[in-house]
Design a protein around this motif. Structure first.
Motif: not given
Length: 826
Positions: A60-70, A72-75, A77-84
């Motif tokens: 939902k919302g293009g956001f997946s928790l399946n793996t760490r890669e998905t 960090l890819a976020g959803g 909204s385009g907002s970064e899941i974690l700032s640098a």
């Protein structure tokens, strides 16, 4: 001593000085901080609140928790899941928002304060994730049986090695060319450190660089692997970590833990096949290898997951199969397919009594049935006696069709030699390899060679892949899927670093803690036994013949001298005294010991000089009344094929006039008499113990290795674990404690001072034949297998005095060992 390093680093390597590095580390790290427990603290929160809408096929919302890669890819909204800088996180913003249109999860009361605090800690740690874990369906299950993949075509005739054929084909699919090779000076250092854990001497480096034979690399690899004692004492570190073996620590004082040191040392010396090693560890034929299976019997009450039976299951799963049964020892695993029943079934194989199953420390009312993780290979008879069950388990673990057994160890060896596992981390063997064909090939080749560990190392080291230029990690994105880019530069282990410093400084101890006899047994090498037959006598003063023996507290000075018109290539020996001694050669303290029951091996080359040489020993009798006293000394001087022995005899002189603290005798000493043959305290032990000392313990002058001694504070800070738990991969990050110990630690400072004195003595011995430039060149060649670069020479010349005093050499040694070129295997 610390003034020179920053300038040398800045001028030659363009990296931050150590002082700034320490301050940065202190500001950004928290010593002793434990990593967050992803499986037990984070996974339950995500399962409770998030996976229904954001895992599996749900996105939902293009956001997946399946793996760490998905994640960090976020959803969408385009907002970064974690700032640098990890200071802000879209995930935290969503779960803490008061806006009902933004807050996640949208229904219910949301997360509790403690759950939010856990997710905040997780985010600030960079969202660490258990290797191989996914909330989605598992798309990969490692095969059980061996698989023999077809070799791809060779990229070129020069790259026909099987490993290169697999890796070249893999890189070709990514549009990448083969990786350039390092030069011979880098390669020879890499081979020595990886295979025997020592720096090549300048002579060994010169020999390899001057060899023009096309097969010189293969011949060197074979020669290094044939150096049984050096190979064994280097790889002992790897196996002690993996098999949870050490010489001190938890359980030894209370008797709740036993070593496997002697068994392990002898197994490596004999290059025992790995399947035979595993069988003897699982079902010990005698007491020598039982310590691994027996684990640690903790004092007091322990949780159900810490019993020796559960330790047995966890240790076998991790060490031999690279799987994590720790989660499954408490409940069905969150991170892979292993269940509580699986873990307890394996534990029941070891148990001598019915084993009650506990879930999260609470009894379930069920009793475990002894079982094996892969019943398709065979079953264990739960009604058989424990020794028979262990034999059955050992047979199933090493079954020819158990491909996972061979894959796990070759993956560990690949990681140790190349810096990154084919399955990474190496304890995550449920994960898909980045090159499955390469892993399967190495595993079946290992079995084809009858589980010969040295053959795996030869196969890896003889490939062009091993010789390739080291990967530049700064060019790789954190979340990018792994693609082979060459071996990764690896920091020396604590033991490698200490051994290398000891090589440069001569500061190695004369005694070790491992309960082993170094080298091959004397009986196995009659020639060595004959050559090492003791030639000396037990000696003392004339009081040796007095009734009851010499008086308690008697101190006797012994001396002898000998000329040298040429310094030997090796000089080493053994010494013991009833009750204690101090030994000087040319007024330099070589060794001392208060224990009459021990024989000390020592190296002497650095203490010798051209012309006349003097040995002075003060022996002290102990006790509370008259009792026997005796001294034994023997030293071998080796020059090519000629060996000269200097040993205690009636030609030695003794006196009650004692030397000063530097071993200097008064110029007017009177009363020197010939030594008297005494009754040594060892009796029949003399022949074998001293012969062992002159062949095994000294092994023609080999120094004591760090793998054989208990960990000190420096080795702990450099990453040597306490081995209460299995450690298959040591941390690679620099810590604050390590940086401080390397810059200001007393232990290292004392070694470098001894080394400076040693190098200074060498200058004096060689007179004007060695220039300042020659010495600097020799040090760099020994430490780095290369000559100093022009910018390094400029800094050295500006920082140290023209006469190369001891303090100058101390600065120079310290600066060199701080270079990344020294501390890394590139």
């Amino acid at each position: 001593m610390q003034t020179m390093l920053p300038t040398l680093w800045l001028s030659s390597l363009r990296i931050p000085p150590l002082g700034l590095l320490v301050l940065w580390l202190m500001a950004t790290t928290c010593p002793g901080q434990e990593p967050i427990d992803f499986a037990h603290r984070v996974v339950p929160i995500l399962k409770k609140h998030c996976v229904e809408c954001h895992a599996g096929d749900q996105k939902k919302g293009g956001f997946s928790l399946n793996t760490r890669e998905t994640l960090l890819a976020g959803g969408e909204s385009g907002s970064e899941i974690l700032s640098a800088d990890k200071s802000s996180s879209e995930l935290l913003a969503r779960v803490t928002s008061n806006d009902k249109d933004v807050r996640m999860p949208p229904e219910g009361t949301g997360l509790s304060d403690s759950e939010i605090a856990t997710l905040r800690e997780w985010a600030q740690s960079g969202f660490p994730w258990e290797a191989g874990f996914t909330f989605g369906p598992r798309g990969y299950e490692p095969p059980l049986q061996p698989r023999r993949p077809e070799l791809p075509p060779a990229h070129s005739p020069a790259r026909n090695h099987p490993i290169d054929r697999f890796l070249d084909a893999d890189r070709a699919t990514h549009g990448l060319a083969p990786i350039p090779s390092v030069d011979d000076s880098e390669l020879v250092r890499r081979l020595y450190l990886d295979l025997v854990g020592l720096l090549p001497t300048p002579e060994q480096t010169h020999e390899y660089l001057s060899d023009t034979s096309p097969d010189k690399r293969e011949r060197l690899i074979r020669a290094l692997l044939a150096r049984d004692m050096e190979y064994t004492e280097h790889w002992l570190t790897f196996w002690n970590d993996l098999l949870r073996n050490d010489y001190s620590g938890t359980g030894f004082i209370t008797g709740g833990r036993t070593q496997i040191s002697k068994w392990l040392y002898d197994a490596l010396m004999a290059n025992k096949p790995y399947d035979a090693m595993a069988r003897e560890l699982i079902a010990p034929p005698n007491g020598e290898s039982a310590g691994f299976a027996n684990g640690i019997r903790w004092r007091g009450e322990v949780s159900a997951g810490q019993t020796v039976e559960i330790q047995f299951a966890q240790s076998l799963g991790q060490a031999f199969l690279g799987i994590n049964l720790k989660c499954a020892s408490c409940h069905d695993s969150f991170i892979d397919r292993w269940t509580l029943k699986d873990a307890y079934g394996l534990a029941a194989v070891y148990s001598n009594t019915p084993l009650k199953i506990h879930r999260c420390d609470k009894p379930t009312g069920q009793t475990a049935k002894a079982g094996w993780l892969f019943p398709e290979l065979g079953e264990i008879n739960p009604n058989a006696p424990q020794p028979e069950r262990l034999q059955q388990l050992a047979g199933l673990m090493t079954h020819p069709q158990n491909g996972r057994f061979a894959r796990t160890i070759v993956n560990r060896l690949w990681h140790r030699m190349m810096g990154y596992g084919i399955v990474h981390p190496t304890d995550a063997m449920q994960s898909q390899p980045w090159n499955e064909d390469l892993l399967d090939y190495l595993a079946v080749d290992f079995v084809d060679h009858r589980y010969d560990l040295k053959e795996v190392l030869f196969t890896i080291a003889s490939s062009e892949a091993y010789r390739a230029r080291a990967e530049r990690l700064q060019e790789k994105e954190t979340n990018e899927a792994y693609t082979y880019q060459g071996p990764r530069a690896r920091r020396m282990t604590a033991e490698q670093f200490v051994d290398a410093v000891w090589q440069l400084t001569g500061a190695a101890p004369t005694k070790f803690d491992a309960p082993v006899v170094r080298g091959k047994p004397i009986a196995a090498d009659p020639a060595a036994s004959n050559n090492a037959a003791p030639t000396g006598k037990w000696i003392w003063s004339e009081t040796a013949n007095a009734a009851g023996g010499p008086p308690a507290g008697e101190k006797i000075a012994f001396r002898t001298s000998f000329p040298l018109d040429k310094l030997p290539s090796k000089a080493f020996g053994v010494i013991t005294c009833d009750n204690e001694y101090r030994l000087w050669i040319n007024q330099r303290l070589v060794a001392e010991d208060p224990n009459w029951e021990s024989l000390e091996a020592f190296q002497a080359k650095e203490f010798l000089q051209l012309g006349e040489n003097e040995i002075v020993i003060v022996g002290t009798n102990g006790g509370s009344g008259p009792n026997p006293a005796a001294l034994y000394f023997e030293m071998k001087l080796v020059d090519n094929d000629k060996t000269t022995s200097i040993a205690s005899s009636t030609d030695w002189k003794y006196s009650t006039t004692l030397p000063d603290s530097n071993g200097k005798l008064p110029g007017t000493a009177d009363g020197w008499k010939s030594a008297v043959v005494a009754n040594g305290p060892w009796g029949a032990r003399l022949q074998n113990e001293i012969a062992t000392g002159l062949t095994g313990n000294s092994h023609n002058g080999s120094m004591v290795r760090a793998s054989l001694v208990k960990a000190d504070f420096l080795m702990r800070s450099l990453g040597r674990p306490n081995r209460d738990q299995i450690v298959s991969m040591r941390p690679t990050e620099l810590t604050t404690l390590e940086a401080m110990d390397l810059s200001n630690g007393q232990t290292l400072a004392e070694w470098l001072q001894r080394g400076a004195e040693r190098w200074h003595q060498q200058l004096q011995n060689e007179g004007n034949s060695t220039s300042r430039q020659d010495l600097v060149d020799q040090l760099f060649l020994f430490a780095l297998s290369r000559q100093p670069r022009p910018e390094e020479l400029t800094t050295i010349n500006a920082m140290i005095g023209p006469s190369l005093e001891v303090s100058d050499l101390e600065d120079l040694l310290w600066a060199v060992i701080m270079l990344p070129d020294f501390q890394y295997i590139r």
